[in-house]
Each structure stands twice: as C-alpha cells, then as structure tokens.
Design a protein around this motif. Structure first.
Motif, PDB file in Angstrom:
ATOM      1  N   PRO A  58      62.406  21.269  32.086  1.00 56.72           N
ATOM      2  CA  PRO A  58      61.796  21.254  33.425  1.00 56.72           C
ATOM      3  C   PRO A  58      62.723  21.730  34.533  1.00 56.72           C
ATOM      4  O   PRO A  58      62.274  21.929  35.665  1.00 56.72           O
ATOM      5  N   ARG A  59      64.006  21.946  34.230  1.00 50.54           N
ATOM      6  CA  ARG A  59      64.905  22.515  35.247  1.00 50.54           C
ATOM      7  C   ARG A  59      64.626  23.993  35.483  1.00 50.54           C
ATOM      8  O   ARG A  59      65.157  24.590  36.418  1.00 50.54           O
ATOM      9  N   PHE A  60      63.763  24.571  34.657  1.00 52.50           N
ATOM     10  CA  PHE A  60      63.378  25.979  34.816  1.00 52.50           C
ATOM     11  C   PHE A  60      61.888  26.054  35.163  1.00 52.50           C
ATOM     12  O   PHE A  60      61.065  25.358  34.569  1.00 52.50           O
ATOM     13  N   SER A  61      61.563  26.915  36.102  1.00 48.04           N
ATOM     14  CA  SER A  61      60.200  27.057  36.598  1.00 48.04           C
ATOM     15  C   SER A  61      59.585  28.360  36.121  1.00 48.04           C
ATOM     16  O   SER A  61      60.254  29.393  36.037  1.00 48.04           O
ATOM     17  N   ALA A  62      58.264  28.314  35.848  1.00 49.15           N
ATOM     18  CA  ALA A  62      57.532  29.535  35.479  1.00 49.15           C
ATOM     19  C   ALA A  62      57.077  30.301  36.712  1.00 49.15           C
ATOM     20  O   ALA A  62      56.613  31.444  36.591  1.00 49.15           O
ATOM     21  N   GLU A  63      57.162  29.706  37.893  1.00 48.26           N
ATOM     22  CA  GLU A  63      56.683  30.347  39.120  1.00 48.26           C
ATOM     23  C   GLU A  63      57.746  31.320  39.631  1.00 48.26           C
ATOM     24  O   GLU A  63      58.776  30.913  40.149  1.00 48.26           O
ATOM     25  N   ARG A  64      57.435  32.610  39.462  1.00 42.59           N
ATOM     26  CA  ARG A  64      58.436  33.637  39.755  1.00 42.59           C
ATOM     27  C   ARG A  64      57.770  34.926  40.223  1.00 42.59           C
ATOM     28  O   ARG A  64      58.281  36.019  39.998  1.00 42.59           O
ATOM     29  N   ALA A 283      51.631  36.832   6.566  1.00 42.33           N
ATOM     30  CA  ALA A 283      52.090  38.169   6.944  1.00 42.33           C
ATOM     31  C   ALA A 283      52.082  38.344   8.460  1.00 42.33           C
ATOM     32  O   ALA A 283      53.042  38.874   9.044  1.00 42.33           O
ATOM     33  N   VAL A 284      51.024  37.900   9.119  1.00 39.87           N
ATOM     34  CA  VAL A 284      50.950  38.047  10.573  1.00 39.87           C
ATOM     35  C   VAL A 284      52.017  37.188  11.257  1.00 39.87           C
ATOM     36  O   VAL A 284      52.631  37.619  12.239  1.00 39.87           O
ATOM     37  N   GLU A 285      52.277  35.995  10.736  1.00 40.24           N
ATOM     38  CA  GLU A 285      53.346  35.171  11.335  1.00 40.24           C
ATOM     39  C   GLU A 285      54.703  35.848  11.190  1.00 40.24           C
ATOM     40  O   GLU A 285      55.519  35.818  12.118  1.00 40.24           O
ATOM     41  N   GLU A 286      54.934  36.474  10.049  1.00 43.05           N
ATOM     42  CA  GLU A 286      56.209  37.174   9.871  1.00 43.05           C
ATOM     43  C   GLU A 286      56.294  38.408  10.761  1.00 43.05           C
ATOM     44  O   GLU A 286      57.370  38.734  11.296  1.00 43.05           O
ATOM     45  N   ILE A 287      55.179  39.093  10.958  1.00 45.32           N
ATOM     46  CA  ILE A 287      55.165  40.242  11.871  1.00 45.32           C
ATOM     47  C   ILE A 287      55.455  39.787  13.301  1.00 45.32           C
ATOM     48  O   ILE A 287      56.196  40.441  14.034  1.00 45.32           O
ATOM     49  N   LEU A 288      54.889  38.645  13.695  1.00 48.00           N
ATOM     50  CA  LEU A 288      55.160  38.099  15.021  1.00 48.00           C
ATOM     51  C   LEU A 288      56.645  37.813  15.205  1.00 48.00           C
ATOM     52  O   LEU A 288      57.193  38.000  16.297  1.00 48.00           O
ATOM     53  N   ARG A 289      57.298  37.350  14.159  1.00 48.23           N
ATOM     54  CA  ARG A 289      58.743  37.120  14.239  1.00 48.23           C
ATOM     55  C   ARG A 289      59.524  38.424  14.212  1.00 48.23           C
ATOM     56  O   ARG A 289      60.418  38.668  15.036  1.00 48.23           O
ATOM     57  N   TYR A 290      59.170  39.290  13.279  1.00 49.25           N
ATOM     58  CA  TYR A 290      59.949  40.500  13.005  1.00 49.25           C
ATOM     59  C   TYR A 290      59.813  41.543  14.107  1.00 49.25           C
ATOM     60  O   TYR A 290      60.791  42.171  14.513  1.00 49.25           O
ATOM     61  N   ASN A 291      58.599  41.726  14.608  1.00 48.03           N
ATOM     62  CA  ASN A 291      58.384  42.758  15.632  1.00 48.03           C
ATOM     63  C   ASN A 291      57.077  42.486  16.376  1.00 48.03           C
ATOM     64  O   ASN A 291      56.181  43.314  16.406  1.00 48.03           O
ATOM     65  N   GLY A 292      57.004  41.306  16.994  1.00 43.56           N
ATOM     66  CA  GLY A 292      55.805  40.935  17.732  1.00 43.56           C
ATOM     67  C   GLY A 292      55.655  41.729  19.017  1.00 43.56           C
ATOM     68  O   GLY A 292      56.479  42.595  19.345  1.00 43.56           O
ATOM     69  N   ALA A 293      54.623  41.419  19.765  1.00 46.55           N
ATOM     70  CA  ALA A 293      54.325  42.186  20.972  1.00 46.55           C
ATOM     71  C   ALA A 293      55.005  41.625  22.216  1.00 46.55           C
ATOM     72  O   ALA A 293      55.294  42.373  23.145  1.00 46.55           O
ATOM     73  N   ALA A 294      55.245  40.313  22.272  1.00 49.20           N
ATOM     74  CA  ALA A 294      55.854  39.718  23.464  1.00 49.20           C
ATOM     75  C   ALA A 294      57.330  40.077  23.534  1.00 49.20           C
ATOM     76  O   ALA A 294      58.052  39.963  22.541  1.00 49.20           O
ATOM     77  N   TYR A 295      57.771  40.491  24.722  1.00 49.01           N
ATOM     78  CA  TYR A 295      59.163  40.943  24.868  1.00 49.01           C
ATOM     79  C   TYR A 295      60.068  39.835  25.370  1.00 49.01           C
ATOM     80  O   TYR A 295      61.161  39.634  24.852  1.00 49.01           O
ATOM     81  N   GLN A 296      59.629  39.141  26.419  1.00 45.43           N
ATOM     82  CA  GLN A 296      60.486  38.101  26.968  1.00 45.43           C
ATOM     83  C   GLN A 296      59.678  37.038  27.685  1.00 45.43           C
ATOM     84  O   GLN A 296      58.535  37.266  28.080  1.00 45.43           O
ATOM     85  N   ALA A 297      60.278  35.867  27.820  1.00 42.83           N
ATOM     86  CA  ALA A 297      59.713  34.781  28.625  1.00 42.83           C
ATOM     87  C   ALA A 297      60.695  34.530  29.761  1.00 42.83           C
ATOM     88  O   ALA A 297      61.837  34.140  29.508  1.00 42.83           O
ATOM     89  N   SER A 298      60.281  34.796  30.988  1.00 42.27           N
ATOM     90  CA  SER A 298      61.200  34.638  32.114  1.00 42.27           C
ATOM     91  C   SER A 298      60.947  33.333  32.849  1.00 42.27           C
ATOM     92  O   SER A 298      59.812  32.871  32.951  1.00 42.27           O
ATOM     93  N   ARG A 299      62.021  32.741  33.361  1.00 34.69           N
ATOM     94  CA  ARG A 299      61.964  31.493  34.113  1.00 34.69           C
ATOM     95  C   ARG A 299      62.955  31.561  35.276  1.00 34.69           C
ATOM     96  O   ARG A 299      63.957  32.258  35.214  1.00 34.69           O
TER      97      ARG A 299
END
Length: 408
Positions: A58-64, A283-299
């Motif tokens: 909670p020391r990090f905020s999603a509002e950015r 297979a889809v879970e491994e693809i999500l780990r190996y080369n998923g679509a989300a790049y970053q989560a910023s806070r």
C-alpha cells in the motif's frame, strides 16, 4: 523531470531492444535490479519479488494519470488533461476505496459462468476466420485472426453492431498509443485526444440507447449494477466500457500473436500440444510467463521506500517490468525455455494484488480456443518473414504483423 540528454546505462528505447528485451533484462536483474532511467524518469524493477512488492504494497499507488502533464508541450496540456481525466476512471488507475467500488460493480458482469459461456462463441468465430484463410496456405495471424477476433467477441458481449467494431478499434489503438508511449509529443497527444473524443461521442449515444432498450449484454448489466447503493456515473461508465474495449483488444490480440510465435519457434512444444490438446490451459499459462502481452505495472510511491538499497522517493514512478519478472531465474528454473508442462507457474502476466486483471479469464478463454484451433487445424506452420516488427510500447508487448505459412 526526464533528462533526455543523459545516456542511460541500459537501452530501453530502441527497436532492437523491443525486438528482444531479455538480454538487457538479464543484465539489469543482475547488475541494477532497481534502476533509475534518466530518459524515462522512472525506476525500473526487474526482479519477480520486487514487481510483486510494488503491486501489493500500500505504500505504492496506482493513481498516476498525470505522468506526462508536466513535461508535455504547453499548447497540448489542456488536451492531455482531458485524456488524463478520461483514463482516471479506469479501475487499474485507482486506489481503494474508489478501486474497490469500481471493481465490485464491473465484476458482476464477468462471473466465471458468464466468461466460460463465451467459449462456444469464440470457437465459432475462430473456426470461421480459419475457414476464410485455410485454402490460401498463408495468413497474417494478427490481421486475419488475433486483431479482429477480440473485437468481435467483446462486440457480442456489449451488443455493439459489427459494422462499428473497426471504429472502436481505431479509438482503442489511439488511447493505447499514448498511454504506452515512452514520451508524449504533440502528435501522440493529439492521437490520444481524438481517441477519447471518439469513445465519448459513440458510447454516450450507446448508453442512451441501452437505457431505453436494455438486454442481457454486459453494458445493460453495468447500467443495472448496484453494490451497496452505488452505481456507475455516466463518466465512469463511458470510461469503463472504453477500458474494457481497449484492454480487451490489446491484451488478447498480442497474447495470441506472441503465443503462436513462441509455439512455432519451439516445435517440440507445438508437437506436445498438437498430440495432447488438453494441455492448452497449461500452454497458455506458460505463454503468459514466457512472452505475455503485458509489459509493465507502474506505481507511484506514496512515501519514501527503499528497495535493495535504492531509495524511491515519494511521488516517483516505479515500472515493475513484467516481462523481466517472468523470466527471473530466482523464481523460475530455466526461465528462457518454453515448457508447456512447467509446474508452479505463478507468473505475473496479468499483474498481481488487488489490480490483477479483471478480464484475465476472458483473455485466457480466447487464447486457449484460438491457439488450440490453429495448432490442430493448420499443419506445418512456419513464420513467413525473417524479420518481425515489434511494437515500441511500454504498455503491451506484441507484433505489428505475424505472417505465417501452413499446408493448405
């Protein structure tokens, strides 16, 4: 303020980096796991444990949403403020209690039963799209399937006329182009602004029509949703529907494209899936780990926080680099190997904590159906071009095109 004259230790902005970021991420995890990038004006976190920390602490905020405002060209700041106000209603950019309220209302429309009920629709659309190209022996996976399919599915869920989905995709691309850009310039701000205007105009009329003629679609459910006496305001509703359209398009499109490319480049894993289609969930879970679509989560840090001896001051932005975290050898043995039988695969491909992607299961269902259908129906799959162009985005990792050949 970003110092565009400074020379960063790690190149995170070139086409070469976006084509293959993992050698750079490996160096950063080893040498600078909490790295201040002078051009991006953010801290870059590359270890799994640290990405988990900033998404849960909670020391990090999603509002950015004001990330670009102070460094934007002066004439464009009013348009950027309008854009920021629009996306500020996205639950992914909200903290409790506002996030709790928004998510509680929207989640009602995405029950496990409702999501699983989409599978026959996705199967029908995917088979129709493959039928249209099967005799040709070649296709562009992004153009012919991965791009139009999510739009067709979410269009059905929202009861949007099929002839309108192309316009909605254009506005979705416009909004995502700015939010995923390394820096804001006048052209990108104008593109993002036009996307907001398009969404607002169209969705305002759609909401008016749906209030007069409700049905069993997601939009009608959102209009009727109540949670402890709370309902979505029109501004929240317009922004939320735009978020569902935009994120539903981008995440699913590139999960399908990245996934098929990974399978083609790892023929032993493709063969396992072809022989045992029931492995598609893994297979889809491994693809999500190996080369998923989300790049970053910023806070944004709410207060001064120290991570691995580096002090992140209150107000500063941290990028939790999901692509790097998912290949952290401290968490995943042999992380650069695609293994669809991988055990204990708790990746962060859909984020973590209270902001875990609400549409994760929708994207999973579509990727499972499409990838399995392609693998089972199209033999001898091969990439048709030696060089592939990757999006230069800090929001999604994906291809502009994926031309493939197969036995007709």
């Amino acid at each position: 303020m970003a110092d565009h004259r400074a020379v960063p230790r790690y190149d995170l902005l070139s086409p070469e980096f976006f084509a293959d970021p993992h050698p750079t991420f490996h160096r950063m995890r080893t040498e600078d796991p909490v790295y201040w990038h002078p051009q991006l004006n953010v801290y870059c976190l590359t270890r799994y444990e640290d990405v988990q920390l900033i998404t849960r602490d909670p020391r990090f905020s999603a509002e950015r949403t004001d990330y670009y405002v102070n460094v934007a060209p002066a004439p464009m700041r009013e348009k950027l403020k309008r854009y920021d106000e629009f996306i500020s209603h996205w639950m992914v950019l909200a903290d409790p209690p506002r996030h709790t309220r928004l998510r509680g209302l929207v989640a009602k429309a995405f029950s496990p039963q409702a999501v699983e009920g989409m599978r026959p629709l996705v199967e029908r659309i995917a088979n129709e799209m493959i039928d249209a190209v099967r005799a040709d022996g070649r296709m562009d996976v992004i153009r012919d399937i991965a791009h139009p399919l999510p739009g067709a599915v979410i269009g059905k869920l929202l009861r949007i006329p099929s002839e309108d989905t192309a316009r909605l995709k254009q506005w979705s691309d416009a909004v995502f182009t700015l939010i995923g850009a390394p820096a804001a310039n006048e052209e990108l701000i104008e593109i993002g602004h036009q996307g907001v205007l398009g969404f607002e105009g169209y969705l305002r009329e759609l909401i008016k029509e749906r209030r007069a003629h409700p049905g069993d679609d997601v939009l009608s459910q959102l209009l009727l949703a109540e949670d402890q006496g709370s309902v979505l305001s029109d501004a929240e509703l317009i922004s939320t529907i735009a978020m569902l359209l935009a994120s539903g398009h981008e995440t699913t499109t590139h999960l399908i494209g990245n996934g098929l490319l990974a399978l083609i480049r790892n023929p032993d894993q493709m063969r396992k899936l072809r022989e045992s289609p029931q492995l598609i969930d893994k297979a889809v879970e491994e693809i999500l780990r190996y080369n998923g679509a989300a790049y970053q989560a910023s806070r944004r840090a709410r207060e001064d926080v120290e991570i691995r001896g580096v002090r992140i001051e209150a107000g500063q932005i941290a990028f939790g680099l999901i692509q790097a975290a998912n290949r952290d050898p401290a968490r995943f043995p042999d992380p650069d190997r695609l293994d669809i039988l991988r055990k204990d695969n708790r990746h962060v491909g859909f984020g973590a904590g209270i902001h875990f992607c609400l549409g994760a299961q929708v994207a999973r269902v579509q990727a499972q159906v499409v990838l399995n259908t392609i693998v089972q129906r199209l033999p001898d799959l091969a990439v048709a071009e030696p060089r592939l162009e990757w999006l230069q985005s800090f929001l999604v990792r994906g291809l502009r095109a994926l031309p493939v050949t197969f036995s007709a």
